[in-house]
Structure formats: C-alpha cells, structure tokens
Design a protein around this motif. Sequence first.
Motif, mmCIF file in Angstrom:
data_model
loop_
_atom_site.group_PDB
_atom_site.id
_atom_site.type_symbol
_atom_site.label_atom_id
_atom_site.label_comp_id
_atom_site.label_asym_id
_atom_site.label_seq_id
_atom_site.Cartn_x
_atom_site.Cartn_y
_atom_site.Cartn_z
ATOM 1 N N ILE A 1 3.206 13.902 -9.854
ATOM 2 C CA ILE A 1 3.946 15.153 -9.692
ATOM 3 C C ILE A 1 5.031 15.305 -10.761
ATOM 4 C CG2 ILE A 1 5.502 16.410 -8.152
ATOM 5 C CD1 ILE A 1 3.977 15.174 -5.797
ATOM 6 N N ILE A 2 5.713 14.197 -11.099
ATOM 7 C CA ILE A 2 6.876 14.283 -11.985
ATOM 8 C C ILE A 2 6.541 13.964 -13.437
ATOM 9 C CG2 ILE A 2 8.405 13.659 -10.075
ATOM 10 C CD1 ILE A 2 8.678 10.876 -11.324
ATOM 11 N N ALA A 3 5.268 13.865 -13.787
ATOM 12 C CA ALA A 3 4.890 13.489 -15.160
ATOM 13 C C ALA A 3 5.511 14.420 -16.200
ATOM 14 C CB ALA A 3 3.363 13.476 -15.295
ATOM 15 N N ILE A 4 5.384 15.723 -15.963
ATOM 16 C CA ILE A 4 5.937 16.689 -16.917
ATOM 17 C C ILE A 4 7.467 16.646 -16.924
ATOM 18 C CG2 ILE A 4 6.140 19.145 -17.481
ATOM 19 C CD1 ILE A 4 3.267 19.488 -16.559
ATOM 20 N N PRO A 5 8.161 16.658 -15.738
ATOM 21 C CA PRO A 5 9.622 16.508 -15.758
ATOM 22 C C PRO A 5 10.078 15.232 -16.464
ATOM 23 C CG PRO A 5 8.906 17.281 -13.620
ATOM 24 C CD PRO A 5 7.661 16.960 -14.391
ATOM 25 N N LEU A 6 9.330 14.141 -16.327
ATOM 26 C CA LEU A 6 9.691 12.900 -17.020
ATOM 27 C C LEU A 6 9.710 13.103 -18.528
ATOM 28 C CD1 LEU A 6 7.734 10.086 -15.075
ATOM 29 C CD2 LEU A 6 10.208 10.372 -15.215
ATOM 30 N N MET A 7 8.690 13.790 -19.057
ATOM 31 C CA MET A 7 8.627 14.027 -20.496
ATOM 32 C C MET A 7 9.763 14.935 -20.955
ATOM 33 S SD MET A 7 4.538 14.304 -21.360
ATOM 34 C CE MET A 7 4.173 15.544 -20.108
ATOM 35 N N ILE B 1 0.847 -1.203 0.000
ATOM 36 C CA ILE B 1 0.000 0.000 0.000
ATOM 37 C C ILE B 1 0.881 1.250 0.000
ATOM 38 C CG2 ILE B 1 -1.635 1.357 1.378
ATOM 39 C CD1 ILE B 1 -2.853 -1.290 2.302
ATOM 40 N N GLU B 2 1.914 1.239 0.823
ATOM 41 C CA GLU B 2 2.856 2.368 0.861
ATOM 42 C C GLU B 2 3.459 2.616 -0.512
ATOM 43 O OE1 GLU B 2 7.481 2.988 2.192
ATOM 44 O OE2 GLU B 2 6.270 1.556 3.335
ATOM 45 N N ASP B 3 3.881 1.553 -1.193
ATOM 46 C CA ASP B 3 4.512 1.694 -2.504
ATOM 47 C C ASP B 3 3.545 2.237 -3.547
ATOM 48 O OD1 ASP B 3 6.996 0.819 -1.682
ATOM 49 O OD2 ASP B 3 6.588 -1.280 -2.137
ATOM 50 N N VAL B 4 2.323 1.708 -3.567
ATOM 51 C CA VAL B 4 1.338 2.149 -4.557
ATOM 52 C C VAL B 4 0.973 3.610 -4.340
ATOM 53 C CG1 VAL B 4 -1.031 1.851 -5.364
ATOM 54 C CG2 VAL B 4 0.390 -0.159 -4.934
ATOM 55 N N VAL B 5 0.748 3.988 -3.087
ATOM 56 C CA VAL B 5 0.362 5.370 -2.777
ATOM 57 C C VAL B 5 1.490 6.334 -3.132
ATOM 58 C CG1 VAL B 5 -0.209 6.984 -0.930
ATOM 59 C CG2 VAL B 5 -1.310 4.740 -0.992
ATOM 60 N N LEU B 6 2.711 6.036 -2.652
ATOM 61 C CA LEU B 6 3.844 6.938 -2.894
ATOM 62 C C LEU B 6 4.178 7.042 -4.380
ATOM 63 C CD1 LEU B 6 6.366 6.173 0.009
ATOM 64 C CD2 LEU B 6 5.031 8.245 -0.354
ATOM 65 N N SER B 7 4.247 5.900 -5.063
ATOM 66 C CA SER B 7 4.627 5.934 -6.480
ATOM 67 C C SER B 7 3.558 6.630 -7.317
ATOM 68 C CB SER B 7 4.869 4.512 -7.000
ATOM 69 O OG SER B 7 3.719 3.704 -6.853
ATOM 70 N N SER B 8 2.283 6.446 -6.977
ATOM 71 C CA SER B 8 1.210 7.114 -7.721
ATOM 72 C C SER B 8 1.290 8.624 -7.550
ATOM 73 C CB SER B 8 -0.159 6.605 -7.251
ATOM 74 O OG SER B 8 -0.297 5.216 -7.480
ATOM 75 N N ILE B 9 1.496 9.063 -6.309
ATOM 76 C CA ILE B 9 1.603 10.502 -6.040
ATOM 77 C C ILE B 9 2.811 11.094 -6.748
ATOM 78 C CG2 ILE B 9 2.028 12.229 -4.245
ATOM 79 C CD1 ILE B 9 0.418 10.454 -2.330
ATOM 80 N N ILE B 10 3.952 10.412 -6.629
ATOM 81 C CA ILE B 10 5.192 10.934 -7.205
ATOM 82 C C ILE B 10 5.123 10.954 -8.723
ATOM 83 C CG2 ILE B 10 7.660 10.479 -7.475
ATOM 84 C CD1 ILE B 10 7.633 9.404 -4.590
ATOM 85 N N LEU B 11 4.581 9.901 -9.343
ATOM 86 C CA LEU B 11 4.475 9.878 -10.806
ATOM 87 C C LEU B 11 3.550 10.980 -11.317
ATOM 88 C CD1 LEU B 11 4.348 6.038 -11.533
ATOM 89 C CD2 LEU B 11 6.107 7.651 -12.285
ATOM 90 N N SER C 1 20.230 12.062 -9.276
ATOM 91 C CA SER C 1 19.381 10.865 -9.175
ATOM 92 C C SER C 1 18.145 10.943 -10.066
ATOM 93 C CB SER C 1 18.937 10.614 -7.716
ATOM 94 O OG SER C 1 20.047 10.409 -6.885
ATOM 95 N N LEU C 2 18.096 11.902 -10.970
ATOM 96 C CA LEU C 2 16.933 12.016 -11.856
ATOM 97 C C LEU C 2 16.855 10.850 -12.836
ATOM 98 C CD1 LEU C 2 16.983 15.859 -12.619
ATOM 99 C CD2 LEU C 2 15.440 14.612 -11.088
ATOM 100 N N ASP C 3 17.976 10.175 -13.083
ATOM 101 C CA ASP C 3 17.951 9.027 -13.990
ATOM 102 C C ASP C 3 17.178 7.855 -13.404
ATOM 103 O OD1 ASP C 3 19.985 8.714 -12.027
ATOM 104 O OD2 ASP C 3 20.928 7.146 -13.226
ATOM 105 N N GLU C 4 16.950 7.882 -12.079
ATOM 106 C CA GLU C 4 16.237 6.790 -11.417
ATOM 107 C C GLU C 4 14.714 6.965 -11.463
ATOM 108 O OE1 GLU C 4 18.123 4.459 -10.401
ATOM 109 O OE2 GLU C 4 20.073 5.300 -9.882
ATOM 110 N N LEU C 5 14.228 8.115 -11.900
ATOM 111 C CA LEU C 5 12.791 8.397 -11.812
ATOM 112 C C LEU C 5 11.892 7.359 -12.499
ATOM 113 C CD1 LEU C 5 12.641 12.292 -12.204
ATOM 114 C CD2 LEU C 5 12.590 10.912 -10.118
ATOM 115 N N PRO C 6 12.284 6.794 -13.659
ATOM 116 C CA PRO C 6 11.412 5.782 -14.275
ATOM 117 C C PRO C 6 11.185 4.551 -13.395
ATOM 118 C CG PRO C 6 12.964 6.630 -15.892
ATOM 119 C CD PRO C 6 13.400 7.155 -14.555
ATOM 120 N N GLN C 7 11.989 4.377 -12.373
ATOM 121 C CA GLN C 7 11.826 3.200 -11.518
ATOM 122 C C GLN C 7 10.554 3.270 -10.672
ATOM 123 O OE1 GLN C 7 15.579 2.507 -9.421
ATOM 124 N NE2 GLN C 7 16.659 2.806 -11.362
ATOM 125 N N PHE C 8 9.945 4.446 -10.588
ATOM 126 C CA PHE C 8 8.648 4.513 -9.913
ATOM 127 C C PHE C 8 7.593 3.729 -10.702
ATOM 128 C CE2 PHE C 8 10.659 8.228 -7.910
ATOM 129 C CZ PHE C 8 10.353 7.947 -6.586
#
Length: 467
Positions: free
Chosen positions: A291-297, A279-289, A363-370
């Motif tokens: 937030i970072i959707a535009i930076p990812l692109m 539950i912690e992983d799903v909640v955190l990764s969903s929130i973070i993804l 550490s921005l290269d790690e972002l897709p790991q979410f």
Amino acid sequence: MLSSDGFIKNNINKFATFYRLVDVAIIQLSLFISISLYNITFSKDLFLLSLIAIIGFSFFAEMFALYRSWRDGFFKEIIFNATLSWTVAFSLILIYIFFSQASLEYSRVVIAIWFVLTCFLLFAWRLGFGLFLRKIRRKGLNTRSVAIIGVTKEGQRLAKQILEHPETGFRLKAVFDDREESRLPEVFHGDLQGKVSDGVERARLNEFDVVYIALPLTAEKRITEILHSLGNTTVNVQLVPNLFMYSMMSASMAQIGDIQTISVYCNPMRGTYALIKRIEDVVLSSIILTIIAIPLMIIAVAVKVTSKGPVIFKQDRYGLNGKSIKVWKFRSMTVTENTDVVTQATKNDARITPLGAFLRRTSLDELPQFINVLQGRMSVVGPRPHAVAHNEQYRKAVDYYMLRHKIKPGITGWAQINGWRGETDTIEKMEMRIKYDLDYIRRWSLWFDVKIVFYTIFRSFTDKNAY
C-alpha cells in the motif's frame, strides 16, 4: 509429609468431556447442513474429510488448552483458541484435498459453508453456555465459597476481583489474618473473621471450597505451616505468589528428570504462539508495504532533496534477547548519531529538519521499519526499540528494563498508544513505558495486536508527544 512427585497442570474443566462431545457434534452437524443445502449425498469421501477435521480439531484444541476451566476467566482467549483450532484443522482438510487431487470431487461452496458455519457454531454455543453459567452464578448457583488467608496487596487484588466479578461463581466468605482488624486495609473491614488458625479450623469443617493463601513468598516457613495444617482438610488450596504479579511475564512449567521448574524470565513467544506472531507480521508488513510503496518513494525523494545526508538512517538497537539489530528510519535530522552517546530528540530540537519534523510528528519516518519486520528483525507490534546507548543508561535505573527484549521490538506498541511515546526526559516516564511494555508481553494475543494497530492508525496524526 508432602509428596515429592507432584505435577502442576492446567485447571481442568469438569465439563471438559461434555465440551469435547459438543464440538465433535458441531463439526459433523455443520457438514451435514452444508451438503444438504446442495442435495449432496454423504459419501465415504466426505466421511474421511469429517474424520480428518475431528481428529485435527481435537489435537489442536488440546494443544491450545481449549478445555481448561472457564470459571477463571479468559473467555475471549477460549473463543480465539476455538477458532484457531478449527482454522488449523481445516487447513489439514485443504491440504488433503489438494494433494489427493480430489478437489474436483468436492464443492468449494460446500467446503466454505462448512468452515464458516462450524466457526459460527463453535463460537455461538460457547457464548450461549457462558451466558447461561454467568446467569445462574449470579443467582447463587454453581458457585464456590472462597476464603483468603493473608491481607497482602495480592490478597486485596484477589478480593477485589472476586467481588467485582460474581459471574465467575466465586463468593468471598471470609478473610483471615493474624493482625488485628484495625491494622488492616479498610476494604477488608467486616470480612475479617479471625486468625489463620480459625480459617484452618473452618476449612476442616468444609465451610469453604477454595482457600487462597496470599502471603509473600518470603514467608516460606509460615506458608509451609499453613499448607501442612490444610493438608488435613479436603479444601482446594491455591497460592497467590506476589512474585508473579509484576516481575514475571509468563509462567510456564519445565521439567528436568523428576524436578519441576517454573520459567520466570523467558520468551513467551514460543512454539505455536511464535508461529502465529510471525504469520501476523509477514501478512501485515506485506500488505502495508504494498500500500505504501509509492508514498515511500515520494518521501525518499523529499528527504534527499531537502537536506544533505542519507535517505535511510540505520541505527543500532537491541532486538530479540538483547541482540543488536539495524533499525531503519527515514532520516529526519541533520545528524546520524549511532555511537555510545546518543542525544534524545526534544521539542523544538534544532537538529530536526523541517521535513523531518513532519515525518516524526506523523510517524511517517518509521515506515521503512516494515522492511525490518519482513526481515524478521522486528514485529509490527511490540516494545519500541531504543538506541543502544539509551538501553545501557536505563537498564541500570529502571527495574526489569531488559525484560522488554524477551520479544521482538515493534513499530508500535501498547505503551505508545497509551501516551508514553517520544522524549523520556525523566526516569518516571521511562518506568511507565516499561510498565506498559511488560503488560503487553503478559497479555499478548492476536486480537490485542489488532487493537493496538487500530488505535495506532487513528492516533498517529494527533500524538502531541511525537517530535
């Protein structure tokens, strides 16, 4: 003669019945206070809600061993388990209200106040009572006299903890060892009061409440002899096995027929803990993804236009239980190594692109790991996954290396925020990383993960070991 039908149980709190009654009273009192604030009459419907709450809380409190002894520490865990028990129990109330289609009959504000007030009171009374116990124990009340047999490393660690934490109520009265005092560590000088036989005799005279046997497990015959001798006393005897200190991640009991076993190397994230972690992983990764959707692109476009090759680099790494998984990263090098031989990145590595250097340093290269986390292959917090080639190299050189794969790998971890990130050009560096990884597995809690995430955010942009 020793009985063959013994059973290992949690350390029981002698005040457990009192604690249970207080918790039930708090749940009921909080409801009365909540409805009185809005002049609502206590009805049979509210009684049914309180009954669901009490039964649910009592069930989950037993499941999370909430009523084990406080004397042995873990106060933060007890507070967490109390809050968790109430939260899960309260979810049963919400489910009942929803499916009974009776939501209009209950004040949402009253229900919310009931939840928050109960949480606060469950925490407050435990904190207050805990402080009271610490105060009287520091004054010498509600204490237990302790003796240690065996001046081993474990005996020294135990003695140090007892001396440094008088609030536990344990008082070190004597140490016994068959060696001469001149051969013992200085910390025990003055505490040694004789040989093991002297300690057994004084235990017979009821001079101690607890005797800890801190001999190595290899001394099985000697331990058996001491246990046999102490069997003629009424003292509480506990073993301090050295095996548990470093090599075992989490002790739990299992049973096959009438035979009990101790799990030594197993996944500690089982049952409720696995659910909480997921539950912690799903909640955190969903929130973070989100937030970072535009930076990812933006990063994806930048990687594509500044160098040749794929935007996302997928590398085989070991996941849970050593099974191979594909870990995603923004490509930061001119090569995409994923074979039996993988060269670690080093400082000023010519293979790293200019943009890649910035991505790796921050550490921005790690972002897709979410995305890996959302897929269930990784966790937000856990031991960092290594390339398969590096795993095969270090598992032969570092003791207990593969135990880090008993849980899912993480984007960040306890080792990383303690400075053991980046190139591991020596065995000693990898040993320190593994030490922190296994320490994380032993100490895991939801709050521990929150702490690691918090430190990661503030240290990612200043980490000198990232390149």
